[in-house]
Design an enzyme around this catalytic site. Structure first.
Site, PDB file in Angstrom:
ATOM      1  N   ASN A 166     -10.068  -0.166   0.003  1.00 56.76           N
ATOM      2  CA  ASN A 166      -8.624  -0.118  -0.158  1.00 56.76           C
ATOM      3  C   ASN A 166      -7.994  -0.801  -1.165  1.00 56.76           C
ATOM      4  O   ASN A 166      -8.268  -1.958  -1.573  1.00 56.76           O
ATOM      5  CB  ASN A 166      -8.098  -0.612   1.437  1.00 56.76           C
TER       6      ASN A 166
ATOM      7  N   CYS B 132       0.890  -1.199   0.094  1.00 59.48           N
ATOM      8  CA  CYS B 132       0.104  -0.011  -0.003  1.00 59.48           C
ATOM      9  C   CYS B 132       0.853   1.259   0.016  1.00 59.48           C
ATOM     10  O   CYS B 132       0.379   2.267  -0.416  1.00 59.48           O
ATOM     11  CB  CYS B 132      -1.025  -0.052   1.286  1.00 59.48           C
TER      12      CYS B 132
ATOM     13  N   HIS C  91      -2.952   7.294   2.101  1.00 55.69           N
ATOM     14  CA  HIS C  91      -3.427   5.892   1.445  1.00 55.69           C
ATOM     15  C   HIS C  91      -4.975   5.869   2.297  1.00 55.69           C
ATOM     16  O   HIS C  91      -5.427   6.149   3.483  1.00 55.69           O
ATOM     17  CB  HIS C  91      -2.526   4.916   2.034  1.00 55.69           C
TER      18      HIS C  91
HETATM   19  O1  UT7 Z   1      -3.597  -1.127   3.570  1.00 53.25           O
HETATM   20  C1  UT7 Z   1      -2.555  -1.450   4.550  1.00 53.25           C
HETATM   21  C2  UT7 Z   1      -3.318  -0.806   5.680  1.00 53.25           C
HETATM   22  N1  UT7 Z   1      -4.403  -1.740   5.992  1.00 53.25           N
HETATM   23  C3  UT7 Z   1      -4.782  -1.002   7.175  1.00 53.25           C
HETATM   24  O2  UT7 Z   1      -4.623   0.022   7.455  1.00 53.25           O
HETATM   25  C4  UT7 Z   1      -5.889  -1.704   8.048  1.00 53.25           C
HETATM   26  C5  UT7 Z   1      -5.847  -1.607   9.416  1.00 53.25           C
HETATM   27  N2  UT7 Z   1      -6.804  -1.990  10.432  1.00 53.25           N
HETATM   28  C6  UT7 Z   1      -8.254  -1.769  10.235  1.00 53.25           C
HETATM   29  O3  UT7 Z   1      -8.419  -1.033   9.590  1.00 53.25           O
HETATM   30  C7  UT7 Z   1      -8.898  -2.204  11.365  1.00 53.25           C
HETATM   31  O4  UT7 Z   1      -8.194  -2.901  12.361  1.00 53.25           O
HETATM   32  C8  UT7 Z   1     -10.087  -3.251  10.959  1.00 53.25           C
HETATM   33  C9  UT7 Z   1     -11.261  -2.482   9.900  1.00 53.25           C
HETATM   34  C10 UT7 Z   1      -9.270  -4.395   9.921  1.00 53.25           C
HETATM   35  C11 UT7 Z   1     -10.747  -3.904  11.758  1.00 53.25           C
HETATM   36  O5  UT7 Z   1     -11.345  -3.013  12.734  1.00 53.25           O
HETATM   37  P1  UT7 Z   1     -11.419  -3.224  14.460  1.00 53.25           P
HETATM   38  O6  UT7 Z   1     -11.873  -2.050  14.952  1.00 53.25           O
HETATM   39  O7  UT7 Z   1      -9.677  -3.349  14.708  1.00 53.25           O
HETATM   40  O8  UT7 Z   1     -12.012  -4.423  14.528  1.00 53.25           O
HETATM   41  P2  UT7 Z   1     -11.488  -5.774  15.546  1.00 53.25           P
HETATM   42  O9  UT7 Z   1     -10.461  -6.541  14.624  1.00 53.25           O
HETATM   43  O10 UT7 Z   1     -10.945  -5.481  16.682  1.00 53.25           O
HETATM   44  O11 UT7 Z   1     -12.655  -6.668  15.475  1.00 53.25           O
HETATM   45  C12 UT7 Z   1     -13.791  -6.363  16.413  1.00 53.25           C
HETATM   46  C13 UT7 Z   1     -14.843  -7.128  16.278  1.00 53.25           C
HETATM   47  C14 UT7 Z   1     -14.543  -8.712  16.437  1.00 53.25           C
HETATM   48  O12 UT7 Z   1     -15.343  -9.366  17.221  1.00 53.25           O
HETATM   49  P3  UT7 Z   1     -15.313  -9.722  18.759  1.00 53.25           P
HETATM   50  O13 UT7 Z   1     -14.169 -10.379  18.919  1.00 53.25           O
HETATM   51  O14 UT7 Z   1     -15.088  -8.283  19.639  1.00 53.25           O
HETATM   52  O15 UT7 Z   1     -16.533 -10.362  19.021  1.00 53.25           O
HETATM   53  C15 UT7 Z   1     -14.495  -9.400  14.993  1.00 53.25           C
HETATM   54  O16 UT7 Z   1     -14.450 -10.709  14.939  1.00 53.25           O
HETATM   55  O17 UT7 Z   1     -15.488  -7.326  15.021  1.00 53.25           O
HETATM   56  C16 UT7 Z   1     -15.501  -8.621  14.316  1.00 53.25           C
HETATM   57  N3  UT7 Z   1     -15.528  -8.530  13.017  1.00 53.25           N
HETATM   58  C17 UT7 Z   1     -16.441  -8.432  12.225  1.00 53.25           C
HETATM   59  N4  UT7 Z   1     -17.761  -8.257  12.425  1.00 53.25           N
HETATM   60  C18 UT7 Z   1     -18.603  -8.037  11.220  1.00 53.25           C
HETATM   61  C19 UT7 Z   1     -14.278  -8.326  12.160  1.00 53.25           C
HETATM   62  N5  UT7 Z   1     -14.728  -8.346  10.964  1.00 53.25           N
HETATM   63  C20 UT7 Z   1     -15.878  -8.065  10.858  1.00 53.25           C
HETATM   64  C21 UT7 Z   1     -16.972  -8.054   9.774  1.00 53.25           C
HETATM   65  N6  UT7 Z   1     -18.052  -7.715  10.079  1.00 53.25           N
HETATM   66  N7  UT7 Z   1     -16.532  -7.889   8.442  1.00 53.25           N
END
Ligand code: UT7
Length: 325
Positions: free
Chosen positions: A282, A119, A252
């Site tokens: 993205n 990225c 980005h």
């Molecule tokens: O391009 C390179 C750079 N990439 C990035 O910058 C990505 C950076 N990371 C992010 O943008 C975020 O970390 C994400 C969008 C990937 C995830 O967001 P988050 O707020 O960090 O969520 P999380 O991983 O802490 O997950 C929270 C909850 C989890 O459930 P529990 O364990 O709290 O019950 C996940 O299982 O959200 C759940 N979850 C979903 N729920 C519905 C994860 N993906 C999904 C989904 N739909 N698609």
């Protein structure tokens, strides 16, 4: 007299198939994967992305974006003397997507190569092209970010497959007596290879490993927020400018929350940030030039303004380019 490089044309292209969150939610539900428009919008700001048709490659998307950038710059493919394509989803293992693009454009003969910095790829490619122009090795470069990330998504993994899309963006970068690119910063830290990777390869005619994207989203998020701010400040310092001099932040486009955090740290209102993540998702190396072209063509971003481009991604890689348009 010092020689600079300056962007003289921008272009971009999105494949026609637009997939809204609702479309994706319905598609994923068919294979038992639960997600929702609310979760995707709240956590990422993404509302839709574009997916390329199965027979469309990165070089096809790059070609469309490149043609528009060349037209905007008022030049022909033969006028280009350097082609750099930033991509992590190349058409083939080799030759480079840049060589394939060169042939499709009919710009044969000039040096052409790919940059692989995921990225951050466009920021890397732009910095390399700028250095080659400053050194006199090139006069007019075509710099492209192009991706078909849909090909490397694991549609069984809801934590990643809702985040990415396909597309391409391009700029023509020309030698100039006036800046142009003012300063840039590139970094990488290979200790973080595992937090964002496609851990597969080809060997003996077979695919080895796991050729689909894996990401520790929270680890990437935390690193990105800190590193982008540092890179922005270092780039501004190199150019003897401050955050007050930035007219537009073109980051980005991975997650609206990362963009909001960077803007806050730079004391910029979100009105000064070009946002396309809501409509593109993205698109990895394509996201910055796509956002830049969007800003230019909507009239948001004007000639003469100071832009800070910044990228972060797998590697871990990150960097920023400060420029006058
Ligand atoms: O391009 C390179 C750079 N990439 C990035 O910058 C990505 C950076 N990371 C992010 O943008 C975020 O970390 C994400 C969008 C990937 C995830 O967001 P988050 O707020 O960090 O969520 P999380 O991983 O802490 O997950 C929270 C909850 C989890 O459930 P529990 O364990 O709290 O019950 C996940 O299982 O959200 C759940 N979850 C979903 N729920 C519905 C994860 N993906 C999904 C989904 N739909 N698609």
């Amino acid at each position: 007299m010092r020689r600079y490089s300056r962007i003289t044309g921008t272009g971009s292209y999105l494949p026609p198939r637009r997939v809204t969150n609702a479309d994706l939610v319905a598609e994923l539900a068919q294979s038992g994967i639960q997600t929702s428009d609310e979760w995707i919008v709240e956590r990422t700001g993404i509302r839709a992305r574009h997916f390329a048709a199965p027979d469309v490659t990165s070089s096809d998307l790059a070609l469309e974006a490149a043609r528009k950038a060349l037209e905007a710059a008022g030049c022909q493919p033969q006028d280009i003397d350097l082609i750099i394509v930033a991509t992590s989803t190349p058409d083939m293992v080799f030759p480079s997507t840049a060589c394939i693009l060169q042939n499709k454009l009919g710009a044969n003969g000039c040096p052409a190569f790919d940059v692989q910095a995921v990225c951050s790829g466009f920021v890397y490619a732009l910095t390399v092209a700028d250095a080659m122009i400053q050194s006199g090795a090139a006069r007019r470069a075509l710099v492209v970010g192009a991706e078909v990330f849909s090909r490397i998504l694991d549609f069984q993994d809801r934590t990643t497959c809702v985040l990415f899309g396909d597309g391409a963006g391009a700029v023509v970068l020309e030698a100039s007596d006036t800046p142009g690119i003012l300063a840039s910063e590139l970094h990488a830290d290979g200790r973080y290879v595992d937090i964002l990777c496609v851990p597969g390869g080809v060997s003996g005619g077979e695919v080895l490993g796991h050729p689909l994207l894996k990401m520790d989203g929270q680890a990437v998020f935390k690193l990105a927020v800190g590193l982008l701010d540092k890179a922005a400040r270092a780039t501004l310092a190199k150019a003897n400018l401050t955050d007050a001099d930035i007219d537009w932040l073109i980051p980005h486009q991975a997650n609206i929350r990362i963009m909001q955090s960077t803007a806050r740290k730079l004391k910029l209102s979100m009105d000064k940030v070009v946002v396309t993540v809501d409509q593109h998702g993205n698109t990895s190396a394509a996201s910055i030039p796509l956002a830049l072209d969007h800003g230019v063509r909507t009239g948001q971003v004007q000639k003469g303004e100071t832009l800070l481009l910044e990228g972060v991604g797998g590697g871990f890689t990150w960097g920023a380019v400060l420029l006058k348009l």
